[in-house]
Design a protein around this motif. Structure first.
Motif, PDB file in Angstrom:
ATOM      1  N   LEU A   1      62.064  15.695  94.370  1.00 26.62           N
ATOM      2  CA  LEU A   1      60.821  15.758  93.590  1.00 26.62           C
ATOM      3  C   LEU A   1      60.462  17.199  93.264  1.00 26.62           C
ATOM      4  N   GLY A   2      60.703  18.088  94.211  1.00 32.02           N
ATOM      5  CA  GLY A   2      60.494  19.521  93.949  1.00 32.02           C
ATOM      6  C   GLY A   2      61.412  20.023  92.854  1.00 32.02           C
ATOM      7  N   LEU A   3      62.646  19.570  92.862  1.00 38.97           N
ATOM      8  CA  LEU A   3      63.596  19.945  91.820  1.00 38.97           C
ATOM      9  C   LEU A   3      63.153  19.403  90.466  1.00 38.97           C
ATOM     10  N   LEU A   4      62.626  18.189  90.464  1.00 36.04           N
ATOM     11  CA  LEU A   4      62.105  17.613  89.224  1.00 36.04           C
ATOM     12  C   LEU A   4      60.985  18.493  88.663  1.00 36.04           C
ATOM     13  N   GLY A   5      60.100  18.949  89.537  1.00 37.48           N
ATOM     14  CA  GLY A   5      59.032  19.851  89.103  1.00 37.48           C
ATOM     15  C   GLY A   5      59.581  21.170  88.595  1.00 37.48           C
ATOM     16  N   THR A   6      60.651  21.649  89.227  1.00 34.77           N
ATOM     17  CA  THR A   6      61.285  22.885  88.781  1.00 34.77           C
ATOM     18  C   THR A   6      61.820  22.731  87.360  1.00 34.77           C
ATOM     19  N   VAL A   7      62.498  21.618  87.136  1.00 36.76           N
ATOM     20  CA  VAL A   7      63.033  21.353  85.796  1.00 36.76           C
ATOM     21  C   VAL A   7      61.890  21.249  84.786  1.00 36.76           C
ATOM     22  N   SER A   8      60.825  20.553  85.176  1.00 42.24           N
ATOM     23  CA  SER A   8      59.661  20.413  84.293  1.00 42.24           C
ATOM     24  C   SER A   8      59.058  21.784  83.967  1.00 42.24           C
ATOM     25  N   GLY A   9      58.939  22.623  84.978  1.00 40.61           N
ATOM     26  CA  GLY A   9      58.397  23.969  84.769  1.00 40.61           C
ATOM     27  C   GLY A   9      59.288  24.804  83.864  1.00 40.61           C
ATOM     28  N   MET A  10      60.597  24.671  84.032  1.00 43.40           N
ATOM     29  CA  MET A  10      61.523  25.432  83.187  1.00 43.40           C
ATOM     30  C   MET A  10      61.470  24.934  81.740  1.00 43.40           C
ATOM     31  N   ILE A  11      61.304  23.628  81.562  1.00 40.17           N
ATOM     32  CA  ILE A  11      61.165  23.095  80.199  1.00 40.17           C
ATOM     33  C   ILE A  11      59.902  23.656  79.549  1.00 40.17           C
ATOM     34  N   ALA A  12      58.806  23.680  80.328  1.00 41.71           N
ATOM     35  CA  ALA A  12      57.559  24.252  79.799  1.00 41.71           C
ATOM     36  C   ALA A  12      57.746  25.723  79.452  1.00 41.71           C
ATOM     37  N   LEU A  13      58.475  26.441  80.300  1.00 37.49           N
ATOM     38  CA  LEU A  13      58.739  27.854  80.055  1.00 37.49           C
ATOM     39  C   LEU A  13      59.530  28.040  78.765  1.00 37.49           C
ATOM     40  N   PHE A  14      60.560  27.275  78.562  1.00 38.03           N
ATOM     41  CA  PHE A  14      61.363  27.411  77.341  1.00 38.03           C
ATOM     42  C   PHE A  14      60.576  27.019  76.096  1.00 38.03           C
ATOM     43  N   LYS A  15      59.664  26.056  76.246  1.00 35.93           N
ATOM     44  CA  LYS A  15      58.812  25.678  75.113  1.00 35.93           C
ATOM     45  C   LYS A  15      57.910  26.853  74.714  1.00 35.93           C
ATOM     46  N   VAL A  16      57.349  27.523  75.721  1.00 33.91           N
ATOM     47  CA  VAL A  16      56.507  28.696  75.438  1.00 33.91           C
ATOM     48  C   VAL A  16      57.339  29.790  74.785  1.00 33.91           C
ATOM     49  N   ILE A  17      58.541  30.021  75.291  1.00 33.75           N
ATOM     50  CA  ILE A  17      59.409  31.055  74.707  1.00 33.75           C
ATOM     51  C   ILE A  17      59.720  30.713  73.253  1.00 33.75           C
ATOM     52  N   THR A  18      59.955  29.425  73.001  1.00 27.56           N
ATOM     53  CA  THR A  18      60.257  28.993  71.635  1.00 27.56           C
ATOM     54  C   THR A  18      59.052  29.196  70.723  1.00 27.56           C
ATOM     55  N   ASP A  19      57.866  28.881  71.221  1.00 31.15           N
ATOM     56  CA  ASP A  19      56.660  28.949  70.397  1.00 31.15           C
ATOM     57  C   ASP A  19      56.177  30.380  70.163  1.00 31.15           C
ATOM     58  N   VAL A  20      56.131  31.197  71.227  1.00 32.31           N
ATOM     59  CA  VAL A  20      55.517  32.524  71.098  1.00 32.31           C
ATOM     60  C   VAL A  20      56.469  33.674  71.385  1.00 32.31           C
ATOM     61  N   GLY A  21      57.667  33.376  71.815  1.00 33.72           N
ATOM     62  CA  GLY A  21      58.611  34.441  72.118  1.00 33.72           C
ATOM     63  C   GLY A  21      58.422  34.947  73.543  1.00 33.72           C
ATOM     64  N   THR A  22      58.986  36.098  73.820  1.00 32.65           N
ATOM     65  CA  THR A  22      58.949  36.656  75.167  1.00 32.65           C
ATOM     66  C   THR A  22      58.026  37.861  75.278  1.00 32.65           C
ATOM     67  N   ASN A  23      57.147  38.039  74.328  1.00 27.42           N
ATOM     68  CA  ASN A  23      56.291  39.215  74.308  1.00 27.42           C
ATOM     69  C   ASN A  23      55.173  39.170  75.342  1.00 27.42           C
ATOM     70  N   ASP A  24      54.620  37.977  75.654  1.00 30.68           N
ATOM     71  CA  ASP A  24      53.467  37.878  76.560  1.00 30.68           C
ATOM     72  C   ASP A  24      53.905  37.261  77.891  1.00 30.68           C
ATOM     73  N   ALA A  25      54.000  38.114  78.906  1.00 23.32           N
ATOM     74  CA  ALA A  25      54.455  37.658  80.229  1.00 23.32           C
ATOM     75  C   ALA A  25      53.488  36.660  80.852  1.00 23.32           C
ATOM     76  N   ARG A  26      52.182  36.771  80.535  1.00 22.90           N
ATOM     77  CA  ARG A  26      51.203  35.837  81.099  1.00 22.90           C
ATOM     78  C   ARG A  26      51.485  34.399  80.647  1.00 22.90           C
ATOM     79  N   LEU A  27      51.909  34.226  79.443  1.00 18.45           N
ATOM     80  CA  LEU A  27      52.231  32.886  78.953  1.00 18.45           C
ATOM     81  C   LEU A  27      53.490  32.331  79.629  1.00 18.45           C
TER      82      LEU A  27
END
Length: 161
Positions: free
Chosen positions: A67-93
């Motif tokens: 379940l922890g791994l599932l959350g990790t994957v979910s978090g990484m998907i959210a991270l890549f979505k943010v990178i796709t939407d706004v790029g890597t300029n804002d570390a807070r996002l």
């Protein structure tokens, strides 16, 4: 030679050990081999009662990291979505997805470690209980079927009077 008292004592206790010893006493008129088979059968019916919920504890301990791994994957998907939407300029996002991944991994491990330790403890305790059950029932068999067959027969004759 107080067979009825022994049976009454075992019935009052109602534990797995008492049931097994009661089988020994109740089968005292039969051969030792027959009594041993009956005792083994009695113990086999008690084992599932002792193992109850041990599988569930094991499954919980094993599935928590998943379940922890599932959350990790979910978090990484959210991270890549943010990178796709706004790029890597804002570390807070980017931190939100990384945080989700780490928190769920940590939570899975926090749950799994104590549960797996508990499972190990309970498994060891179960092994000790089963060893004690076997030892005590063997001792009861040895008492009833001591090497002195003449003494045993006299005890049985005295009971029939």
């Amino acid at each position: 030679g107080k067979w009825d008292d022994a049976i009454a004592f075992c019935e009052k206790r109602g534990t797995g050990l008492a049931k097994a010893v009661e089988v020994v006493v109740q089968n005292r008129h039969l051969s030792r081999e027959t009594a041993e088979k009956s005792v083994r059968e009695s113990l086999l019916t008690e084992v599932p009662n002792l193992e109850k919920r041990l599988g569930l504890i094991s499954a919980l301990g094993s599935s928590a990291p998943l379940l922890g791994l599932l959350g990790t994957v979910s978090g990484m998907i959210a991270l890549f979505k943010v990178i796709t939407d706004v790029g890597t300029n804002d570390a807070r996002l980017l931190a939100g997805g990384i945080s989700e991944a780490l928190v769920t991994t940590q939570t899975g491990l926090i749950i799994a470690i104590p549960i797996l330790l508990l499972h190990g403890f309970l498994s060891e305790r179960l092994d000790n209980i089963l060893a004690s059950l076997n030892a005590v029932t063997m001792e009861a068999l040895n008492i009833v079927w001591s090497g002195d067959e003449e003494r045993r027969q006299n005890l049985l004759k005295g009971e029939k009077k």
